[in-house]
Design an enzyme around this catalytic site. Structure first.
Site, PDB file in Angstrom:
ATOM      1  CB  CYS A 299      -0.933   0.010   1.202  1.00 50.27           C
ATOM      2  SG  CYS A 299      -2.279  -1.164   1.038  1.00 50.27           S
ATOM      3  CB  CYS A 451      12.012   7.322  -7.115  1.00 52.31           C
ATOM      4  SG  CYS A 451      12.721   6.514  -5.684  1.00 52.31           S
TER       5      CYS A 451
END
Ligand code: ZN
Length: 493
Positions: A299, A451
């Site tokens: 998640c 990132c």
């Protein structure tokens, strides 16, 4: 045309399509047609030996193809083929009749208990229901439920079980509340950020119902402590979010003969079941092996709709109360699937695997094992610790940007993440497109890979190095570290 139903986790490989129509006479034909259209799916469905991966289950209608003719199972024009990747499992046909009195989870302990007048008033809407009555409420009061995790699933479960009058609630968690939890972990409030989740959860439970005995287990569940922690409880509710703990909870429940009320969530999709090896399959019957690390995003990586754990958690809370009351038909031997985007609930039959190493006819595993190892994560830990790829810190990057040094800033996040925060002048290629678009980069240039927090960029740095890029560096901590340490005007996420 048969229909293939694609789970959320695989939709990045099907251009986000959830349902596909294919001309196919068998399951095999259908998968072949699917892979032809979306070749990137192949590695997720089949292993190197071209065999269906063991963490992928296929259903035609509500039947597992392993109990039909496997890949040769025929498809009709109105057949629905559902792909169900790791989150659940299947046995000889189960009879899931309402359990008899002797099967009740909470045995005769409740007989010595009483309700005070205050409790009678509090639970009055239960007491007048024929499925509950005073006896049922006393069963709830006598029951001991252990909840693993007080996160997204654990929050609504703990709140409702407390309100319903479960007498003893054990909570296992070692985390601290942070801001990213608040979008879904509704037992924790803004003022709890920075506090241990257990302290926060206990305060809310006690406020809702002071009659609940709350036991705190402030630790991570491990193979060393799981049996001792779980032994004294009647029912275990799995609110975890990672594969090692999920297998650990399953195996410990089978060994102790306790029901495991299971739920899992990802983006808009959820699953729930009750694994109770005495009466049905366990999680390992469904998924004998975990997926290889990295193939199924968490998640934290893939995101989750904040409300979804509420929907699935309340299915788990409902099943827990039903097991205690001995009322209705438990979710044993059935896997409930929710797709919240289409708001469709589906139900698949699960069967016990007679070969299951835990609960099969000839169990080969009779104690807990090393689940980090089992899930293939031992090596992962090592690589992150060893840090073999060249790195640059956010401070160093800032200095070099100020000097106007010549370098390529390669941001490998998704488009919607770039919109949250980014540096000026980046080259943007999402991680998944790098192999196809590598020609857009010059291997002679100095490249800084960026990132969110340094994980994906680390992998891309490694990949670029492996194909001959000499001057490539990973930005440690990613954009979140840059925002925290260099430019606090940028948001973190
Ligand atoms: Zn099993």
């Amino acid at each position: 045309m048969a229909t293939i139903i694609i789970p959320t986790a695989l939709r990045p490989y099907t251009s986000q399509q959830a349902r596909l129509s294919v001309e196919a006479a068998t399951v095999n034909d259908a998968l072949f047609a699917l892979i032809e259209r979306f070749p990137a799916l192949k590695q997720h469905l089949f292993n190197e030996e071209e065999r269906l991966r063991s963490f992928v289950n296929l259903y035609v209608g509500d039947e597992d193809i392993r109990h039909l003719q496997g890949l040769e199972t025929g498809l009709k024009p109105d057949s629905e083929l559902t792909i169900v990747p790791s989150v659940a499992g299947g046995s000889a046909l189960l009879e899931t009749d309402q359990p008899g009195k002797e099967d009740l989870i909470v045995q005769e302990r409740y007989e010595n208990l009483q309700l005070s007048n205050e409790e009678v008033l509090r639970y009055s809407r239960h007491l007048i229901m024929p499925e509950v009555t005073l006896e049922g409420q006393l069963r709830l009061k006598a029951s001991k439920v252990l909840l693993i995790g007080t996160g997204g699933l654990g929050s609504p479960i703990a709140l409702y079980l407390a309100a319903a009058g479960v007498g003893t609630l054990g909570l296992v968690d070692a985390d601290i509340v942070d801001e990213t939890n608040l979008q879904r972990q509704i037992i924790h409030f803004t003022s709890d950020v920075g506090k241990p989740k257990l302290d926060s959860a206990r305060a809310k439970v006690t406020e809702i119902n002071p009659h609940v005995q709350v036991n705190l287990h402030e630790t991570r569940l491990t193979s060393e402590n799981a049996l001792d922690i779980m032994r004294d409880y009647d029912i275990i509710v799995d609110g975890t979010d990672n594969f090692p703990t999920r297998y650990l909870v399953n195996d410990a429940c089978v060994l102790l003969g306790k029901p495991n009320v299971y739920g899992s969530i990802f983006r808009f999709e959820g699953q729930a079941s009750v694994f109770y090896a005495k009466e049905g399959p366990c999680y390992r019957c469904l998924y004998p092996e975990p997926p290889p690390p990295g193939l199924v995003p968490s998640c934290a990586e893939g995101g989750v709709l904040g409300i979804l754990p509420g929907l699935i958690g309340l299915v788990q809370a409902t099943e827990t109360v039903k097991l205690i009351l001995g009322a209705g038909e438990p979710l044993i031997g059935r896997l409930l699937l929710l797709d919240a985007l289409s708001m469709r609930w589906r139900e698949l039959k699960l069967k016990k695997n007679t070969e299951c190493p835990l609960c099969g006819e000839h169990p080969t595993q009779t104690e807990l094992i090393d689940y980090i190892e089992f899930c293939g994560l031992r090596g992962e830990e090592k690589t992150t610790l060893e840090n073999t790829v060249p790195e640059i810190s956010v401070q160093e990057l800032k200095q070099r940007l100020d000097n106007n040094d010549l370098m390529t800033l390669l941001d490998v996040r998704e488009e919607h993440e770039i919109q949250i925060s980014s540096l000026p002048g980046i080259v943007h290629i999402p991680m998944g497109e790098i192999p196809d678009r590598v020609s857009e980069l010059n291997s002679a240039d100095e490249i800084i890979v960026i990132c969110r927090s340094g994980g994906r960029s680390g992998k891309i740095t490694e990949f670029l190095q492996s194909i001959g890029f000499r001057k490539v560096k990973n930005l440690v901590g990613g954009m979140n570290a840059y925002a925290k340490e260099v430019d606090p005007s940028l948001p973190t996420y």
